[in-house]
Design a protein around this motif. Sequence first.
Motif, PDB file in Angstrom:
ATOM      1  N   GLU A 126       0.886  -1.194  -0.059  1.00 53.56           N
ATOM      2  CA  GLU A 126      -0.078  -0.174   0.035  1.00 53.56           C
ATOM      3  C   GLU A 126       0.795   1.097  -0.050  1.00 53.56           C
ATOM      4  OE1 GLU A 126      -2.439  -0.584   3.402  1.00 53.56           O
ATOM      5  OE2 GLU A 126      -3.605  -1.890   2.668  1.00 53.56           O
ATOM      6  N   TYR A 127       2.058   1.089   0.517  1.00 48.27           N
ATOM      7  CA  TYR A 127       3.021   2.276   0.465  1.00 48.27           C
ATOM      8  C   TYR A 127       3.418   2.769  -0.870  1.00 48.27           C
ATOM      9  CZ  TYR A 127       7.570   4.550   1.630  1.00 48.27           C
ATOM     10  OH  TYR A 127       8.718   5.138   1.673  1.00 48.27           O
ATOM     11  N   HIS A 128       3.478   1.845  -1.766  1.00 52.48           N
ATOM     12  CA  HIS A 128       3.991   2.002  -3.215  1.00 52.48           C
ATOM     13  C   HIS A 128       3.575   0.961  -4.230  1.00 52.48           C
ATOM     14  CE1 HIS A 128       5.785   4.161  -6.401  1.00 52.48           C
ATOM     15  NE2 HIS A 128       6.617   2.738  -6.806  1.00 52.48           N
ATOM     16  N   VAL A 129       2.693   1.033  -5.037  1.00 53.68           N
ATOM     17  CA  VAL A 129       2.077   0.130  -5.778  1.00 53.68           C
ATOM     18  C   VAL A 129       3.274  -0.318  -6.743  1.00 53.68           C
ATOM     19  CG1 VAL A 129       0.738  -0.863  -7.411  1.00 53.68           C
ATOM     20  CG2 VAL A 129      -0.089   0.560  -5.768  1.00 53.68           C
ATOM     21  N   PRO A 130       4.113  -1.356  -6.943  1.00 48.45           N
ATOM     22  CA  PRO A 130       5.153  -1.487  -7.894  1.00 48.45           C
ATOM     23  C   PRO A 130       4.655  -1.440  -9.320  1.00 48.45           C
ATOM     24  CG  PRO A 130       5.126  -3.286  -6.062  1.00 48.45           C
ATOM     25  CD  PRO A 130       3.847  -2.735  -5.964  1.00 48.45           C
ATOM     26  N   VAL A 131       5.268  -0.617 -10.025  1.00 49.13           N
ATOM     27  CA  VAL A 131       4.974  -0.474 -11.576  1.00 49.13           C
ATOM     28  C   VAL A 131       5.608  -1.568 -12.313  1.00 49.13           C
ATOM     29  CG1 VAL A 131       5.186   1.360 -13.257  1.00 49.13           C
ATOM     30  CG2 VAL A 131       4.547   2.235 -11.043  1.00 49.13           C
ATOM     31  N   MET A 132       5.123  -1.869 -13.392  1.00 46.37           N
ATOM     32  CA  MET A 132       5.507  -2.977 -14.150  1.00 46.37           C
ATOM     33  C   MET A 132       6.561  -4.102 -13.412  1.00 46.37           C
ATOM     34  SD  MET A 132       6.373  -0.999 -17.797  1.00 46.37           S
ATOM     35  CE  MET A 132       7.056   0.715 -17.355  1.00 46.37           C
ATOM     36  N   LEU A 133       5.821  -4.595 -12.431  1.00 42.89           N
ATOM     37  CA  LEU A 133       6.633  -5.637 -11.522  1.00 42.89           C
ATOM     38  C   LEU A 133       7.017  -6.764 -12.366  1.00 42.89           C
ATOM     39  CD1 LEU A 133       7.601  -6.490  -8.821  1.00 42.89           C
ATOM     40  CD2 LEU A 133       5.276  -7.298  -8.276  1.00 42.89           C
ATOM     41  N   GLY A 134       5.984  -7.245 -13.048  1.00 50.01           N
ATOM     42  CA  GLY A 134       6.328  -8.498 -13.966  1.00 50.01           C
ATOM     43  C   GLY A 134       7.469  -8.085 -14.898  1.00 50.01           C
ATOM     44  N   GLU A 135       7.417  -7.112 -15.621  1.00 45.53           N
ATOM     45  CA  GLU A 135       8.430  -6.725 -16.658  1.00 45.53           C
ATOM     46  C   GLU A 135       9.468  -6.268 -15.969  1.00 45.53           C
ATOM     47  OE1 GLU A 135       4.439  -5.230 -18.417  1.00 45.53           O
ATOM     48  OE2 GLU A 135       5.272  -5.437 -16.293  1.00 45.53           O
ATOM     49  N   CYS A 136       9.721  -5.847 -15.011  1.00 52.42           N
ATOM     50  CA  CYS A 136      11.208  -5.808 -14.133  1.00 52.42           C
ATOM     51  C   CYS A 136      11.594  -7.243 -13.945  1.00 52.42           C
ATOM     52  CB  CYS A 136      10.953  -4.889 -12.937  1.00 52.42           C
ATOM     53  SG  CYS A 136      10.404  -3.015 -13.237  1.00 52.42           S
ATOM     54  N   LEU A 137      10.968  -8.005 -13.215  1.00 54.80           N
ATOM     55  CA  LEU A 137      11.280  -9.439 -12.858  1.00 54.80           C
ATOM     56  C   LEU A 137      12.030 -10.099 -14.261  1.00 54.80           C
ATOM     57  CD1 LEU A 137       8.591 -10.353 -10.229  1.00 54.80           C
ATOM     58  CD2 LEU A 137      10.995  -9.604  -9.944  1.00 54.80           C
ATOM     59  N   GLU A 138      11.182  -9.838 -15.038  1.00 55.24           N
ATOM     60  CA  GLU A 138      11.660 -10.364 -16.430  1.00 55.24           C
ATOM     61  C   GLU A 138      12.842  -9.875 -16.959  1.00 55.24           C
ATOM     62  OE1 GLU A 138       9.972 -11.160 -20.865  1.00 55.24           O
ATOM     63  OE2 GLU A 138       8.270 -10.866 -19.309  1.00 55.24           O
ATOM     64  N   GLY A 139      12.742  -8.769 -16.999  1.00 47.45           N
ATOM     65  CA  GLY A 139      13.953  -7.903 -17.262  1.00 47.45           C
ATOM     66  C   GLY A 139      15.547  -8.353 -16.511  1.00 47.45           C
ATOM     67  N   LEU A 140      15.221  -8.576 -15.133  1.00 47.62           N
ATOM     68  CA  LEU A 140      16.360  -8.931 -14.280  1.00 47.62           C
ATOM     69  C   LEU A 140      17.094 -10.500 -14.656  1.00 47.62           C
ATOM     70  CD1 LEU A 140      15.271  -7.429 -10.672  1.00 47.62           C
ATOM     71  CD2 LEU A 140      17.344  -6.677 -12.207  1.00 47.62           C
ATOM     72  N   ASN A 141      15.979 -11.036 -15.273  1.00 48.19           N
ATOM     73  CA  ASN A 141      16.351 -12.595 -15.438  1.00 48.19           C
ATOM     74  C   ASN A 141      17.119 -13.335 -14.553  1.00 48.19           C
ATOM     75  OD1 ASN A 141      16.598 -14.718 -17.698  1.00 48.19           O
ATOM     76  ND2 ASN A 141      18.767 -14.027 -18.024  1.00 48.19           N
ATOM     77  N   ILE A 142      16.417 -13.370 -13.552  1.00 47.19           N
ATOM     78  CA  ILE A 142      16.813 -13.675 -12.255  1.00 47.19           C
ATOM     79  C   ILE A 142      17.582 -15.249 -12.116  1.00 47.19           C
ATOM     80  CG2 ILE A 142      16.272 -14.091  -9.545  1.00 47.19           C
ATOM     81  CD1 ILE A 142      14.501 -11.776  -9.999  1.00 47.19           C
ATOM     82  N   ASP A 143      18.477 -15.400 -11.607  1.00 47.25           N
ATOM     83  CA  ASP A 143      19.093 -16.689 -11.144  1.00 47.25           C
ATOM     84  C   ASP A 143      19.031 -16.959  -9.717  1.00 47.25           C
ATOM     85  OD1 ASP A 143      20.699 -18.730 -10.378  1.00 47.25           O
ATOM     86  OD2 ASP A 143      22.619 -17.766 -11.114  1.00 47.25           O
ATOM     87  N   PRO A 144      18.222 -18.071  -9.302  1.00 49.85           N
ATOM     88  CA  PRO A 144      17.606 -18.100  -7.888  1.00 49.85           C
ATOM     89  C   PRO A 144      18.959 -18.018  -7.038  1.00 49.85           C
ATOM     90  CG  PRO A 144      16.542 -19.816  -9.319  1.00 49.85           C
ATOM     91  CD  PRO A 144      17.724 -19.082  -9.949  1.00 49.85           C
ATOM     92  N   LYS A 145      20.384 -18.543  -7.569  1.00 45.84           N
ATOM     93  CA  LYS A 145      21.467 -18.111  -6.539  1.00 45.84           C
ATOM     94  C   LYS A 145      22.375 -17.082  -6.698  1.00 45.84           C
ATOM     95  CE  LYS A 145      22.041 -23.163  -5.705  1.00 45.84           C
ATOM     96  NZ  LYS A 145      20.644 -22.987  -4.763  1.00 45.84           N
ATOM     97  N   GLY A 146      21.846 -16.023  -7.834  1.00 42.57           N
ATOM     98  CA  GLY A 146      22.298 -14.996  -7.900  1.00 42.57           C
ATOM     99  C   GLY A 146      22.337 -13.843  -7.082  1.00 42.57           C
ATOM    100  N   VAL A 147      23.192 -12.826  -7.177  1.00 37.95           N
ATOM    101  CA  VAL A 147      23.213 -11.492  -6.320  1.00 37.95           C
ATOM    102  C   VAL A 147      22.427 -10.143  -6.944  1.00 37.95           C
ATOM    103  CG1 VAL A 147      24.575 -10.122  -4.915  1.00 37.95           C
ATOM    104  CG2 VAL A 147      25.266 -12.434  -5.342  1.00 37.95           C
ATOM    105  N   TYR A 148      21.365  -9.702  -6.265  1.00 40.26           N
ATOM    106  CA  TYR A 148      20.706  -8.591  -6.970  1.00 40.26           C
ATOM    107  C   TYR A 148      20.668  -7.463  -5.985  1.00 40.26           C
ATOM    108  CZ  TYR A 148      19.933 -12.192 -10.332  1.00 40.26           C
ATOM    109  OH  TYR A 148      20.014 -13.029 -11.390  1.00 40.26           O
ATOM    110  N   VAL A 149      20.472  -6.455  -6.614  1.00 35.08           N
ATOM    111  CA  VAL A 149      20.602  -4.961  -6.039  1.00 35.08           C
ATOM    112  C   VAL A 149      19.243  -4.351  -6.558  1.00 35.08           C
ATOM    113  CG1 VAL A 149      21.617  -2.908  -5.156  1.00 35.08           C
ATOM    114  CG2 VAL A 149      23.018  -4.946  -6.120  1.00 35.08           C
ATOM    115  N   ASP A 150      18.511  -3.757  -5.473  1.00 37.52           N
ATOM    116  CA  ASP A 150      17.068  -2.975  -5.563  1.00 37.52           C
ATOM    117  C   ASP A 150      17.784  -1.483  -4.917  1.00 37.52           C
ATOM    118  OD1 ASP A 150      14.910  -1.421  -5.402  1.00 37.52           O
ATOM    119  OD2 ASP A 150      13.658  -2.991  -4.428  1.00 37.52           O
TER     120      ASP A 150
END
Length: 303
Positions: free
Chosen positions: A3-27
């Motif tokens: 409710e604090y902030h509705v994430p915009v284009m959440l699905g597109e962001c996750l797809e763009g990051l191409n997440i490896d479950p064992k990887g290191v990420y920064v928000d």
Amino acid sequence: MMEYHVPVMLGECLEGLNIDPKGVYVDVTFGGGGHSKAILEKLDGGRLLAFDQDDDARENAQEITDKQFTFVSANFRHLKKYLRVHGVRKVDGILADLGISSHQIDEPSRGFSTRFDGELDMRMNPKGGRSAKEVLNTYSVEELHKIFGMYGEVKNAKTVAQAIDMARINKPIESIEELKAILMPLAPKHREFKYFAQVFQAIRIEVNEELAVLEEFLEQVPEVLNDNGRLVVMSYHSLEDRMVKNFIRGGHVDGRIEKDFYGNVLKPLAAVSRKPIVANEEELQRNPRARSAKLRIAEKPEN
């Protein structure tokens, strides 16, 4: 937190990051934690570091108990420094959701919104730096003219600067309503709200040094990304989007292009999407603030 902030284009962001479950990420813009929580759900043995200088964001981060998560209470212009503090030299993906959160806009005491009265603050980190009030009352007419023209793309920027200068002779400009009263006679008819927004945007960018912060951040990205690592950036106005586009295209936010001996453009990243991605109609219905969002994705090529 959602409710604090509705994430915009959440699905597109996750797809763009191409997440490896064992990887290191920064928000680098944690805010209400919507994007961070979604990234964490995709990790299994990986790590997420989230940056934010806002006290409210730090409180939100305390709700996350996942051991894969680290909150960094700092401005993302210090990306490389704080990654090293936490023992990280290289990461697999970086997400930046630029601009201000819905919560910050909707909180009258922060002074970001033209919809409420309140003190002219606009600092993303309320503990430090100059406030909007200080900018309006201490900057010269020439400095005000420059920021309204450059950062707000206000057509009559010089007139606005002069009107502010005349008003502050009698008493300091301290509240949102006082500033709006000065702007009202100068605003185009039936476009007052957009005009106020342009002026407020210019002041906010100056107060938080947003374009300098973005440039410093982008220059560090190629150094901290692993080969094939992704950069995902969402911007909400043309100044930021142009800088991100230029950096991806040629490694410089000002649009300069450098070439090697053979005429190949020297650039540290390669665009994954040629054009910016925008929110679909369904999301716009649900979250009108997504209307101005542009998402760009780039990847660090293998050496």
